[in-house]
Write a protein that holds these residues in place. Structure first.
Motif, PDB file in Angstrom:
ATOM      1  N   CYS A 149       0.835  -1.209   0.000  1.00 40.62           N
ATOM      2  CA  CYS A 149       0.000   0.000   0.000  1.00 40.62           C
ATOM      3  C   CYS A 149       0.869   1.258   0.000  1.00 40.62           C
ATOM      4  CB  CYS A 149      -0.930   0.006   1.212  1.00 40.62           C
ATOM      5  SG  CYS A 149      -2.258  -1.209   1.100  1.00 40.62           S
ATOM      6  N   LEU A 150       1.961   1.224   0.740  1.00 38.37           N
ATOM      7  CA  LEU A 150       2.886   2.361   0.734  1.00 38.37           C
ATOM      8  C   LEU A 150       3.433   2.588  -0.679  1.00 38.37           C
ATOM      9  CD1 LEU A 150       4.870   1.736   4.046  1.00 38.37           C
ATOM     10  CD2 LEU A 150       3.287   3.619   3.576  1.00 38.37           C
ATOM     11  N   LEU A 151       3.766   1.515  -1.370  1.00 40.72           N
ATOM     12  CA  LEU A 151       4.265   1.621  -2.744  1.00 40.72           C
ATOM     13  C   LEU A 151       3.210   2.230  -3.657  1.00 40.72           C
ATOM     14  CD1 LEU A 151       6.347   1.063  -4.968  1.00 40.72           C
ATOM     15  CD2 LEU A 151       5.415  -1.247  -5.128  1.00 40.72           C
ATOM     16  N   ARG A 152       1.990   1.736  -3.562  1.00 37.91           N
ATOM     17  CA  ARG A 152       0.893   2.260  -4.390  1.00 37.91           C
ATOM     18  C   ARG A 152       0.664   3.746  -4.109  1.00 37.91           C
ATOM     19  NH1 ARG A 152      -3.992   0.193  -2.191  1.00 37.91           N
ATOM     20  NH2 ARG A 152      -3.886   2.116  -1.054  1.00 37.91           N
ATOM     21  N   ASP A 153       0.667   4.113  -2.826  1.00 38.80           N
ATOM     22  CA  ASP A 153       0.474   5.518  -2.466  1.00 38.80           C
ATOM     23  C   ASP A 153       1.639   6.384  -2.950  1.00 38.80           C
ATOM     24  OD1 ASP A 153      -1.920   4.883  -1.309  1.00 38.80           O
ATOM     25  OD2 ASP A 153      -1.226   5.090   0.763  1.00 38.80           O
ATOM     26  N   ALA A 154       2.848   5.861  -2.878  1.00 34.68           N
ATOM     27  CA  ALA A 154       4.010   6.615  -3.366  1.00 34.68           C
ATOM     28  C   ALA A 154       3.882   6.876  -4.856  1.00 34.68           C
ATOM     29  CB  ALA A 154       5.301   5.861  -3.054  1.00 34.68           C
ATOM     30  N   GLN A 155       3.373   5.914  -5.594  1.00 31.89           N
ATOM     31  CA  GLN A 155       3.164   6.103  -7.035  1.00 31.89           C
ATOM     32  C   GLN A 155       2.087   7.153  -7.294  1.00 31.89           C
ATOM     33  OE1 GLN A 155       2.385   2.006  -8.001  1.00 31.89           O
ATOM     34  NE2 GLN A 155       4.524   1.560  -8.472  1.00 31.89           N
ATOM     35  N   LYS A 156       1.008   7.130  -6.521  1.00 32.38           N
ATOM     36  CA  LYS A 156      -0.045   8.138  -6.655  1.00 32.38           C
ATOM     37  C   LYS A 156       0.507   9.528  -6.349  1.00 32.38           C
ATOM     38  CE  LYS A 156      -4.045   5.405  -5.195  1.00 32.38           C
ATOM     39  NZ  LYS A 156      -5.062   5.268  -4.133  1.00 32.38           N
ATOM     40  N   ILE A 157       1.258   9.625  -5.267  1.00 33.58           N
ATOM     41  CA  ILE A 157       1.828  10.917  -4.865  1.00 33.58           C
ATOM     42  C   ILE A 157       2.718  11.464  -5.967  1.00 33.58           C
ATOM     43  CG2 ILE A 157       3.456  11.995  -3.252  1.00 33.58           C
ATOM     44  CD1 ILE A 157       2.213  10.082  -1.086  1.00 33.58           C
ATOM     45  N   THR A 158       3.524  10.602  -6.554  1.00 30.79           N
ATOM     46  CA  THR A 158       4.406  11.025  -7.642  1.00 30.79           C
ATOM     47  C   THR A 158       3.592  11.570  -8.814  1.00 30.79           C
ATOM     48  OG1 THR A 158       6.077   9.407  -7.011  1.00 30.79           O
ATOM     49  CG2 THR A 158       6.178  10.253  -9.258  1.00 30.79           C
ATOM     50  N   ILE A 159       2.552  10.864  -9.196  1.00 39.87           N
ATOM     51  CA  ILE A 159       1.715  11.300 -10.315  1.00 39.87           C
ATOM     52  C   ILE A 159       1.033  12.624  -9.988  1.00 39.87           C
ATOM     53  CG2 ILE A 159      -0.381  10.764 -11.625  1.00 39.87           C
ATOM     54  CD1 ILE A 159       0.500   7.776 -11.428  1.00 39.87           C
ATOM     55  N   PHE A 160       0.457  12.734  -8.796  1.00 36.76           N
ATOM     56  CA  PHE A 160      -0.243  13.963  -8.414  1.00 36.76           C
ATOM     57  C   PHE A 160       0.709  15.156  -8.413  1.00 36.76           C
ATOM     58  CE2 PHE A 160      -3.436  11.348  -5.706  1.00 36.76           C
ATOM     59  CZ  PHE A 160      -4.064  10.911  -6.854  1.00 36.76           C
ATOM     60  N   LEU A 161       1.903  14.967  -7.868  1.00 39.05           N
ATOM     61  CA  LEU A 161       2.869  16.066  -7.832  1.00 39.05           C
ATOM     62  C   LEU A 161       3.358  16.425  -9.238  1.00 39.05           C
ATOM     63  CD1 LEU A 161       4.878  15.274  -4.583  1.00 39.05           C
ATOM     64  CD2 LEU A 161       3.207  17.098  -4.952  1.00 39.05           C
ATOM     65  N   GLU A 162       3.469  15.450 -10.120  1.00 36.82           N
ATOM     66  CA  GLU A 162       3.841  15.738 -11.509  1.00 36.82           C
ATOM     67  C   GLU A 162       2.755  16.548 -12.205  1.00 36.82           C
ATOM     68  OE1 GLU A 162       4.795  12.016 -13.395  1.00 36.82           O
ATOM     69  OE2 GLU A 162       6.709  11.852 -12.340  1.00 36.82           O
ATOM     70  N   VAL A 163       1.501  16.231 -11.950  1.00 36.11           N
ATOM     71  CA  VAL A 163       0.390  16.993 -12.528  1.00 36.11           C
ATOM     72  C   VAL A 163       0.438  18.438 -12.022  1.00 36.11           C
ATOM     73  CG1 VAL A 163      -2.133  17.271 -12.501  1.00 36.11           C
ATOM     74  CG2 VAL A 163      -1.122  15.028 -12.935  1.00 36.11           C
ATOM     75  N   ILE A 164       0.626  18.608 -10.725  1.00 32.99           N
ATOM     76  CA  ILE A 164       0.690  19.952 -10.143  1.00 32.99           C
ATOM     77  C   ILE A 164       1.878  20.718 -10.710  1.00 32.99           C
ATOM     78  CG2 ILE A 164       1.041  21.244  -8.004  1.00 32.99           C
ATOM     79  CD1 ILE A 164      -0.446  18.846  -6.611  1.00 32.99           C
ATOM     80  N   ASN A 165       3.023  20.058 -10.796  1.00 34.98           N
ATOM     81  CA  ASN A 165       4.224  20.694 -11.324  1.00 34.98           C
ATOM     82  C   ASN A 165       4.017  21.120 -12.774  1.00 34.98           C
ATOM     83  OD1 ASN A 165       6.862  21.629 -11.295  1.00 34.98           O
ATOM     84  ND2 ASN A 165       7.696  19.662 -11.916  1.00 34.98           N
ATOM     85  N   HIS A 166       3.384  20.250 -13.567  1.00 35.03           N
ATOM     86  CA  HIS A 166       3.109  20.570 -14.966  1.00 35.03           C
ATOM     87  C   HIS A 166       2.175  21.773 -15.065  1.00 35.03           C
ATOM     88  CE1 HIS A 166       2.477  20.019 -19.229  1.00 35.03           C
ATOM     89  NE2 HIS A 166       1.178  20.026 -19.008  1.00 35.03           N
ATOM     90  N   LYS A 167       1.175  21.822 -14.201  1.00 32.84           N
ATOM     91  CA  LYS A 167       0.236  22.947 -14.219  1.00 32.84           C
ATOM     92  C   LYS A 167       0.948  24.241 -13.869  1.00 32.84           C
ATOM     93  CE  LYS A 167      -3.617  25.234 -12.250  1.00 32.84           C
ATOM     94  NZ  LYS A 167      -3.226  26.571 -12.584  1.00 32.84           N
ATOM     95  N   MET A 168       1.816  24.199 -12.868  1.00 31.16           N
ATOM     96  CA  MET A 168       2.562  25.391 -12.475  1.00 31.16           C
ATOM     97  C   MET A 168       3.519  25.836 -13.585  1.00 31.16           C
ATOM     98  SD  MET A 168       1.365  26.302  -9.699  1.00 31.16           S
ATOM     99  CE  MET A 168      -0.064  25.460  -9.115  1.00 31.16           C
ATOM    100  N   ALA A 169       4.146  24.905 -14.241  1.00 31.30           N
ATOM    101  CA  ALA A 169       5.056  25.230 -15.338  1.00 31.30           C
ATOM    102  C   ALA A 169       4.273  25.830 -16.512  1.00 31.30           C
ATOM    103  CB  ALA A 169       5.822  23.992 -15.787  1.00 31.30           C
ATOM    104  N   ALA A 170       3.102  25.278 -16.788  1.00 37.06           N
ATOM    105  CA  ALA A 170       2.269  25.806 -17.881  1.00 37.06           C
ATOM    106  C   ALA A 170       1.778  27.210 -17.562  1.00 37.06           C
ATOM    107  CB  ALA A 170       1.092  24.864 -18.133  1.00 37.06           C
ATOM    108  N   ARG A 171       1.496  27.464 -16.296  1.00 38.97           N
ATOM    109  CA  ARG A 171       1.020  28.794 -15.884  1.00 38.97           C
ATOM    110  C   ARG A 171       2.111  29.831 -16.138  1.00 38.97           C
ATOM    111  NH1 ARG A 171      -0.693  29.775  -9.790  1.00 38.97           N
ATOM    112  NH2 ARG A 171      -2.345  28.361 -10.405  1.00 38.97           N
ATOM    113  N   ASN A 172       3.373  29.449 -15.923  1.00 41.80           N
ATOM    114  CA  ASN A 172       4.474  30.383 -16.083  1.00 41.80           C
ATOM    115  C   ASN A 172       4.861  30.593 -17.547  1.00 41.80           C
ATOM    116  OD1 ASN A 172       4.652  30.784 -13.327  1.00 41.80           O
ATOM    117  ND2 ASN A 172       6.095  29.117 -13.046  1.00 41.80           N
ATOM    118  N   THR A 173       4.447  29.706 -18.448  1.00 42.11           N
ATOM    119  CA  THR A 173       4.812  29.854 -19.856  1.00 42.11           C
ATOM    120  C   THR A 173       3.718  30.494 -20.684  1.00 42.11           C
ATOM    121  OG1 THR A 173       4.033  27.629 -20.384  1.00 42.11           O
ATOM    122  CG2 THR A 173       6.361  27.862 -19.805  1.00 42.11           C
ATOM    123  N   CYS A 174       2.497  30.593 -20.178  1.00 43.03           N
ATOM    124  CA  CYS A 174       1.395  31.159 -20.961  1.00 43.03           C
ATOM    125  C   CYS A 174       1.343  32.667 -20.813  1.00 43.03           C
ATOM    126  CB  CYS A 174       0.071  30.560 -20.520  1.00 43.03           C
ATOM    127  SG  CYS A 174      -0.068  28.825 -20.920  1.00 43.03           S
TER     128      CYS A 174
END
Length: 185
Positions: free
Chosen positions: A160-185
């Protein structure tokens, strides 16, 4: 709330026009003033509805990374709690568990660091709600007297820790991508 009312009013107006069977060609003759006026109003209405929709989608988009951040923080808190129990129970296992304990403690420290970073981000986006950690459902199994149940509980909790770590990674990548897109538009 006023945006929702404006959108509802616009939709009702549009439905009223639609139900009356008014259809207009896209090309209007100069001598048909009523149709031209109707088209002008209809285009104005659809333009307004498009603006309202764009604003609502933009708000939804902005709120979604905040919800992801709260979810990440909650998952980290739950995992930190789970690791606390795992470390305590691993130390009671027979045999040489020092390597497992060392790795579990390292992961726990990294989770605590990550939690602190996410907490700072949440503070910066002015998110002040208390976030509740959901306790792991397998913690009770760690208290079992059966060695088989005990080891199976360790396995499940670590999975379960592994599964949650994978979810956390994906969620943070989505947030990071959104923040990067905000700075380039």
């Amino acid at each position: 709330m006023s945006e929702a009312r404006a959108l509802l009013l616009s939709l009702v107006s549009c439905l009223f026009l639609w139900e009356n069977g008014i259809t207009a060609p896209t090309c209007v003759k100069d001598n048909d003033d009523d149709t031209a006026l109707y088209l002008e109003k209809l285009y104005s209405l659809t333009s307004f509805m498009t603006d309202v929709l764009a604003t609502q989608v933009q708000n939804l988009h902005a709120e979604f990374p905040e919800e992801l951040l709260k979810l990440v923080y909650s998952l980290l808190g739950s995992n930190n709690n789970t690791l606390h129990h795992l470390v305590n129970e691993m130390s009671l296992l027979q045999g040489n568990t020092s390597a497992l304990l060392f790795k579990a403690r390292q992961i726990k420290a990294k989770i605590e660091d990550l939690m602190e970073g996410v907490k700072i981000i949440l503070t910066l986006v002015e998110e002040k709600e208390n976030i509740i950690y959901v306790p792991s459902s397998g913690l009770a199994s760690l208290q079992s007297n059966s060695e088989d149940v005990h080891y199976f509980a360790f396995y499940n909790l670590i999975r379960c820790l592994l599964r949650d770590a994978q979810k956390i990674t994906i969620f943070l990548e989505v947030i990071n991508h959104k923040m990067a897109a905000r700075n380039t538009c």
